[in-house]
Design an enzyme around this catalytic site. Structure first.
Site, PDB file in Angstrom:
ATOM      1  N   ARG A   1      -4.625  -7.416  -8.274  1.00 32.28           N
ATOM      2  CA  ARG A   1      -4.005  -8.502  -7.523  1.00 32.28           C
ATOM      3  C   ARG A   1      -5.076  -9.417  -6.956  1.00 32.28           C
ATOM      4  NH1 ARG A   1      -2.186  -5.973  -1.716  1.00 32.28           N
ATOM      5  NH2 ARG A   1      -4.058  -4.736  -1.343  1.00 32.28           N
TER       6      ARG A   1
ATOM      7  N   HIS B   1     -16.614  -0.686  -4.367  1.00 30.48           N
ATOM      8  CA  HIS B   1     -15.745   0.447  -4.652  1.00 30.48           C
ATOM      9  C   HIS B   1     -14.532   0.298  -3.751  1.00 30.48           C
ATOM     10  CE1 HIS B   1     -14.912   5.051  -4.596  1.00 30.48           C
ATOM     11  NE2 HIS B   1     -14.159   4.424  -5.473  1.00 30.48           N
ATOM     12  N   ASP B   2     -13.348   0.261  -4.320  1.00 28.09           N
ATOM     13  CA  ASP B   2     -12.151  -0.055  -3.531  1.00 28.09           C
ATOM     14  C   ASP B   2     -11.970   0.887  -2.343  1.00 28.09           C
ATOM     15  OD1 ASP B   2     -11.393   2.149  -5.089  1.00 28.09           O
ATOM     16  OD2 ASP B   2      -9.738   1.114  -6.081  1.00 28.09           O
TER      17      ASP B   2
ATOM     18  N   THR C   1      -2.998   5.864  -6.473  1.00 29.10           N
ATOM     19  CA  THR C   1      -3.074   6.633  -7.706  1.00 29.10           C
ATOM     20  C   THR C   1      -3.796   7.953  -7.456  1.00 29.10           C
ATOM     21  OG1 THR C   1      -3.141   4.602  -9.011  1.00 29.10           O
ATOM     22  CG2 THR C   1      -3.896   6.606 -10.091  1.00 29.10           C
TER      23      THR C   1
ATOM     24  N   SER D   1      -2.716  -1.651 -11.471  1.00 30.27           N
ATOM     25  CA  SER D   1      -2.430  -3.071 -11.280  1.00 30.27           C
ATOM     26  C   SER D   1      -3.626  -3.745 -10.626  1.00 30.27           C
ATOM     27  CB  SER D   1      -1.178  -3.260 -10.415  1.00 30.27           C
ATOM     28  OG  SER D   1      -1.408  -2.813  -9.087  1.00 30.27           O
TER      29      SER D   1
ATOM     30  N   ASN E   1     -11.460  13.879  -3.712  1.00 36.39           N
ATOM     31  CA  ASN E   1     -10.558  13.158  -4.611  1.00 36.39           C
ATOM     32  C   ASN E   1      -9.454  14.111  -5.043  1.00 36.39           C
ATOM     33  OD1 ASN E   1     -11.800  10.418  -5.387  1.00 36.39           O
ATOM     34  ND2 ASN E   1     -13.532  11.809  -5.610  1.00 36.39           N
TER      35      ASN E   1
END
Length: 415
Positions: A15, A234-235, A258, A13, A295
């Site tokens: 936002r 980068h989030d 995720t 998603s 990760n």
């Protein structure tokens, strides 16, 4: 009142958030949220680029009178390729496209993977940008030879908003083509694998003004004069900068979404054999800080199981129901390794993948498929526990606290 628009793009998603200061307090208003998905075109998995950029454009138009600047972050490793006319050659591929494995297999034959780790600091994953690019060269030569520019996803959005092509440091550090010490592209890796240096953008620091919407590729935005700031794009870099781990070396961060990203900040990249063996990664964080983490496939597993059971039952389980299923399931009825390759890729059946893993490891599949919710949660947490112990040993620290952020932090059950 001055307001900024943050566009936060995740793999399921995106936002839009308006941020502003009112009476000395930061206010955050969510003004846009959409789910998006991967689409298959000619046998390859792509993101819905036209839809994503259209939603961003509409949000800016709707709130242009209020905002003075825009910042964009996205997930890592994915990119777009532009031709000589500076147009996208194809919609950006998704890291969940299994054919990137072809690029990984090619590189593995060209050089030891340990050497690649020592030169880039990145965890060796077939989803990484380097392997994706080589897979395009192998499988889509007509696309590859048209490419004159490569832009990572947030830089691609910024390009559409400003007409300026730059590469922000935190997102470029996820590519397996970046030299963490130099803070620039690793020319040696590119030459060795015969990749063109000239397609890569000039690196800029976060907190840099990229340009203005006056020069946007999107005609409807050109009447506005709104600065676009290259944030820590980068989030993960943006998210974990807000944790206690950024200030306290004895605190770990866990970005739970995720993907699960568990690790800490270090003074320099950790490039030891132990780090390579443990599949740790080093990436550049906000303000140039080094992030050392792993990760781990995260809540993607829950979402895929939830979606599959929804197809069978005709509706999705809500999270209260999932909590109830977990509480009703006996503890430790089975385990999976979230790091197993099958769990990180797009799948037709999470149930099948779990049960194949069970059979391969001498476990018995469960009759009640909702039991697998508990299996996933427990397997994730056991993986965290093991990694914390290993990080203590490798880094010589004694971590006592974990600061959890992301969607997983809202799950009382997981916490």
């Amino acid at each position: 009142m001055k307001k900024v628009l943050a566009i936060d793009m995740g793999a399921t998603s995106i936002r839009g958030i308006l941020g502003y200061i009112e009476n000395g307090i930061l206010q955050l208003d969510e003004v846009m949220r959409i789910n998006h998905k991967i689409v298959e075109v000619d046998g390859r998995k792509h993101w819905e680029w036209d839809r994503l950029i259209s939603e961003i454009e509409k949000t800016i138009i709707n709130y242009h009178e209020e905002i003075v600047s825009i910042g964009v972050d996205t997930w890592g490793v994915d990119f777009g390729l532009l031709n000589e006319n500076e147009e996208l050659v194809q919609a950006p591929l998704s890291y969940r496209d299994e054919q990137s494995q072809k690029g990984f297999e090619y590189v593995e034959k060209q050089m030891p993977l340990s050497e690649l780790f020592y030169k880039t600091g990145n965890q060796i994953l077939s989803i990484n940008s380097l392997f994706q690019l080589i897979a395009i060269r192998q499988l889509q030569p007509q696309i590859y030879h048209q490419a004159k520019s490569l832009l990572m996803m947030p830089d691609l959005v910024n390009y559409y908003l400003t007409g300026v092509k730059k590469g922000e440091k935190t997102i470029c550090s996820t590519t397996q083509m970046f030299d963490l010490g130099l803070g620039d592209w690793n020319q040696g890796i590119l030459e060795r694998l015969e990749l063109p240096m000239e397609i890569l953008p000039k690196i800029i620091e976060n907190r840099t003004v990229v340009g203005t919407t006056k020069n946007s590729l999107l005609p409807n935005l050109r009447e506005f004069d709104c600065n676009v700031i290259s944030v820590a794009s980068h989030d993960t870099a943006s998210a974990v900068a807000l944790t206690e781990a950024y200030r306290d070396p004895n605190v770990l961060f866990l970005s739970s979404g995720t993907w699960s990203l568990l690790g800490c900040f270090t003074e320099a990249p950790v490039l030891t054999k132990e780090a390579f063996d443990l599949s740790l990664t080093n990436e550049t964080g906000y303000n140039g800080r080094n992030m050392c983490f792993q990760n781990i496939t995260g809540l993607y597993l829950i979402e895929k199981l939830r979606h599959e059971l929804e197809m069978e039952k005709g509706r999705a389980h809500n999270f209260d129901e999932i909590t109830e299923f977990v509480q009703q399931t006996p503890a430790f009825v089975g385990f999976i390794d979230p790091m197993d390759g099958r769990f990180g890729m797009e799948t037709d059946s999470m149930v099948r993948d779990i049960e194949e893993y069970f059979l391969e490891t001498g476990q018995s599949p469960r009759e009640c498929k909702t039991d697998y919710y508990r299996v996933i949660y427990e397997s994730m947490v056991l993986g965290y526990c093991e990694l914390v112990d290993l990080l203590n040993g490798i880094l010589g620290r004694s971590f006592k606290r974990i600061h959890v952020i992301g969607g997983g932090s809202r799950s009382d059950l997981l916490m």
